[in-house]
Scaffold this active site. Structure first.
Site, PDB file in Angstrom:
ATOM      1  N   ASP A   1       0.855  -1.189   0.000  1.00 12.99           N
ATOM      2  CA  ASP A   1       0.000   0.000   0.000  1.00 12.99           C
ATOM      3  C   ASP A   1       0.898   1.250   0.000  1.00 12.99           C
ATOM      4  O   ASP A   1       1.846   1.332   0.788  1.00 12.99           O
ATOM      5  CB  ASP A   1      -0.862  -0.047   1.280  1.00 12.99           C
ATOM      6  CG  ASP A   1      -1.940   1.004   1.321  1.00 12.99           C
ATOM      7  OD1 ASP A   1      -2.387   1.449   0.249  1.00 12.99           O
ATOM      8  OD2 ASP A   1      -2.358   1.374   2.444  1.00 12.99           O
TER       9      ASP A   1
ATOM     10  N   HIS B   1      -9.492   4.845  -1.563  1.00 15.26           N
ATOM     11  CA  HIS B   1      -8.690   4.937  -0.335  1.00 15.26           C
ATOM     12  C   HIS B   1      -9.508   5.659   0.732  1.00 15.26           C
ATOM     13  O   HIS B   1     -10.504   6.307   0.429  1.00 15.26           O
ATOM     14  CB  HIS B   1      -7.390   5.700  -0.614  1.00 15.26           C
ATOM     15  CG  HIS B   1      -6.355   4.853  -1.281  1.00 15.26           C
ATOM     16  ND1 HIS B   1      -5.182   4.491  -0.669  1.00 15.26           N
ATOM     17  CD2 HIS B   1      -6.338   4.259  -2.501  1.00 15.26           C
ATOM     18  CE1 HIS B   1      -4.483   3.725  -1.486  1.00 15.26           C
ATOM     19  NE2 HIS B   1      -5.163   3.570  -2.615  1.00 15.26           N
TER      20      HIS B   1
ATOM     21  N   VAL C   1      -9.258  -0.109   3.954  1.00 17.69           N
ATOM     22  CA  VAL C   1      -9.604   0.256   5.338  1.00 17.69           C
ATOM     23  C   VAL C   1      -8.387   0.036   6.232  1.00 17.69           C
ATOM     24  O   VAL C   1      -7.819  -1.053   6.255  1.00 17.69           O
ATOM     25  CB  VAL C   1     -10.789  -0.584   5.860  1.00 17.69           C
ATOM     26  CG1 VAL C   1     -10.991  -0.367   7.355  1.00 17.69           C
ATOM     27  CG2 VAL C   1     -12.065  -0.216   5.111  1.00 17.69           C
TER      28      VAL C   1
HETATM   29  P1  13P Z   1      -8.144   4.783   6.195  1.00 16.44           P
HETATM   30  O1  13P Z   1      -6.976   4.752   7.129  1.00 16.44           O
HETATM   31  O2  13P Z   1      -8.821   6.093   6.183  1.00 16.44           O
HETATM   32  O3  13P Z   1      -9.062   3.636   6.400  1.00 16.44           O
HETATM   33  O4  13P Z   1      -7.545   4.631   4.728  1.00 16.44           O
HETATM   34  C1  13P Z   1      -6.947   3.421   4.371  1.00 16.44           C
HETATM   35  C2  13P Z   1      -6.222   3.526   3.097  1.00 16.44           C
HETATM   36  O5  13P Z   1      -6.661   4.138   2.162  1.00 16.44           O
HETATM   37  C3  13P Z   1      -4.952   2.817   3.012  1.00 16.44           C
HETATM   38  O6  13P Z   1      -4.331   3.067   1.796  1.00 16.44           O
END
Ligand code: 13P
Length: 279
Positions: free
Chosen positions: A82, A204, A227
């Site tokens: 990510d 995201h 999430v």
């Molecule tokens: P949140 O932390 O707002 O759930 O976002 C998660 C995300 O987009 C990780 O790339």
């Protein structure tokens, strides 16, 4: 269970008005909570790590841990990087066995973003891995949400044509972290983007977006929902509560409350994204 090709799974989901949940994990316990939820619902899932989590756990340990948990729970799951912020990190993750990587050059110019995404795509191809990029700007954790830069639909079409990226994260009003005000996703923009490109679309900042908006976004082509913040929060709140109520020092008796809180949260999220012929 066979792992299947992530891109074709996402496309299938998109066509069927469904989405994959992409859940960030931070340690063995959050990973177990996520795995239990996916296993109980028999739902496929993406397990994600950021640079911060990789540095915290250790790259080899994180990959081995994810693979063992996937095996033990019989999950259909993919391991995804990510917000990869450099070619070097992407390469290390691919070498370590990630199924999928994100290269996030959303803070650079359109041309630079295209350029680095193409390089990652070429590299990932050698590993049979899928690539996510971001166009427009989704505010990062701790940044003001006024740093949002919404995705332009025409640019999205050009970006996908030029990079052949496998999934595209779009900025339509979500942000990382908890929201100060209830977000209002720009569904019109999402529909416009969807009408100009067939690429699987990623949302995201999934924490704190009302269920109804998530469901609507999925019907308009979002097929991967990230999430993270809510998972950390659920885990830590449960630990805090347990620790406030007892003097227990055996962490094996304290952590299960955190695992259980994550399991419950992820189960709820999975029920939302697998959506819904009923809608
Ligand atoms: P949140 O932390 O707002 O759930 O976002 C998660 C995300 O987009 C990780 O790339």
């Amino acid at each position: 269970m066979g792992i299947g090709d992530l891109k074709s799974t996402l496309k299938e989901m998109q066509q069927g008005g469904r989405a994959l949940l992409a859940a960030n994990f931070y340690n063995l316990e959050t990973l177990q909570g996520i795995a239990r939820a996916a296993s109980e619902l028999n739902e496929p899932i993406i397990l994600q790590l950021t640079r911060g989590s990789i540095e915290y756990i250790g790259l080899q340990t994180a990959v081995s841990m994810a693979r063992s948990v996937i095996y033990e729970y019989g999950l259909q799951a993919w391991l995804h990087l990510d917000h990869g912020d450099s070619l070097d990190l992407v390469k290390r993750c691919l070498d370590a066995g990630f199924d999928s990587v994100m290269i996030d050059a959303s803070d650079r110019s359109f041309e630079e973003n295209v350029d680095v995404t193409k390089q990652v795509k070429e590299l990932a191809q050698k590993y049979g891995a899928t690539v996510e990029a971001e166009l427009g700007y989704v505010a990062k954790l701790g940044q003001s949400q006024s740093t949002l830069g919404f995705t332009d639909a025409q640019e999205a079409r050009r970006f996908v044509q030029e990079t052949d990226v496998d999934m595209l994260a779009v900025a339509i009003g979500s942000a990382h972290g908890f929201y100060q005000h209830e977000p209002a996703l720009d569904m019109k923009r999402l529909q416009e983007i969807r009408s100009l490109t067939n690429v699987p679309l990623v949302l995201h900042g999934g924490s704190g977006i009302p269920e109804q908006q998530l469901r609507e976004a999925v019907t308009y082509g979002i097929c991967k929902i990230n999430v993270a913040t809510e998972t950390k929060n659920a885990f830590m709140q449960a630990l805090r509560k347990t620790m406030a109520e007892s003097e227990e020092i055996d962490l094996r008796k304290v952590f299960p409350a955190g695992v259980e809180a994550v399991r419950r949260l992820i189960k709820e999220k999975l029920k939302i994204v697998r959506v819904d012929a009923e809608m």
